[in-house]
Design a protein around this motif. Structure first.
Motif, PDB file in Angstrom:
ATOM      1  N   VAL A 142      10.326  75.096  -8.481  1.00 26.46           N
ATOM      2  CA  VAL A 142      10.516  75.882 -10.006  1.00 26.46           C
ATOM      3  C   VAL A 142       9.258  76.672 -10.243  1.00 26.46           C
ATOM      4  O   VAL A 142       8.072  76.061 -10.130  1.00 26.46           O
ATOM      5  N   SER A 182       7.808  76.048 -17.120  1.00 24.58           N
ATOM      6  CA  SER A 182       8.860  76.876 -16.261  1.00 24.58           C
ATOM      7  C   SER A 182       9.141  78.362 -16.745  1.00 24.58           C
ATOM      8  O   SER A 182       9.071  78.401 -17.876  1.00 24.58           O
ATOM      9  N   GLY A 242      13.769  79.428  -9.855  1.00 30.87           N
ATOM     10  CA  GLY A 242      12.990  78.650  -8.697  1.00 30.87           C
ATOM     11  C   GLY A 242      13.871  79.202  -7.498  1.00 30.87           C
ATOM     12  O   GLY A 242      14.669  80.001  -7.369  1.00 30.87           O
TER      13      GLY A 242
END
Length: 117
Positions: free
Chosen positions: A34, A43, A47
């Motif tokens: 990710v 994040s 990913g």
């Protein structure tokens, strides 16, 4: 030969292990990553999953595209290497179109008279 898949639309809470667990039923995974922001560690919502086997990767694309992972519907497709696209254009502090704000009166856009007639 290994094949890398792009997985977009991930939940902010999805981590590498959750991503791997979502795809390992399709075959051997070399890496599940990710992508995170360098400064915050949060994040970025996408990913990559790299499969050892091309057929497993293609099967994963057809089965997982549009399916939920961690409560979010994801987009899955074959990843492509970044191409050297040269300098990016527009905006920011490195060029682009910026107004000339040194003159008096109304703000002009690169007018030698500062906006005055």
């Amino acid at each position: 030969m290994a094949k890398k898949l792009f997985v977009g639309g991930l939940s902010w809470g999805t981590d590498d292990e959750m991503l791997r667990a979502s795809f390992e039923k399709f075959g051997e995974i070399d890496e599940a990553k990710v992508i995170t922001d360098r400064e915050t560690g949060r994040s970025r919502g996408f990913g990559f999953v790299t499969f050892s086997d091309d057929d497993a990767a293609l099967n994963a694309v057809s089965e997982m595209d549009g399916q939920p992972i961690d409560g979010r519907t994801v987009k899955v497709n074959e990843a492509h290497e970044k191409s050297d696209r040269g300098p990016s254009g527009g905006g920011g502090s490195r060029g682009g179109f910026r107004p000339n704000r040194t003159g008096g009166g109304p703000r002009s856009f690169n007018s030698p008279r500062g906006g005055r007639a």
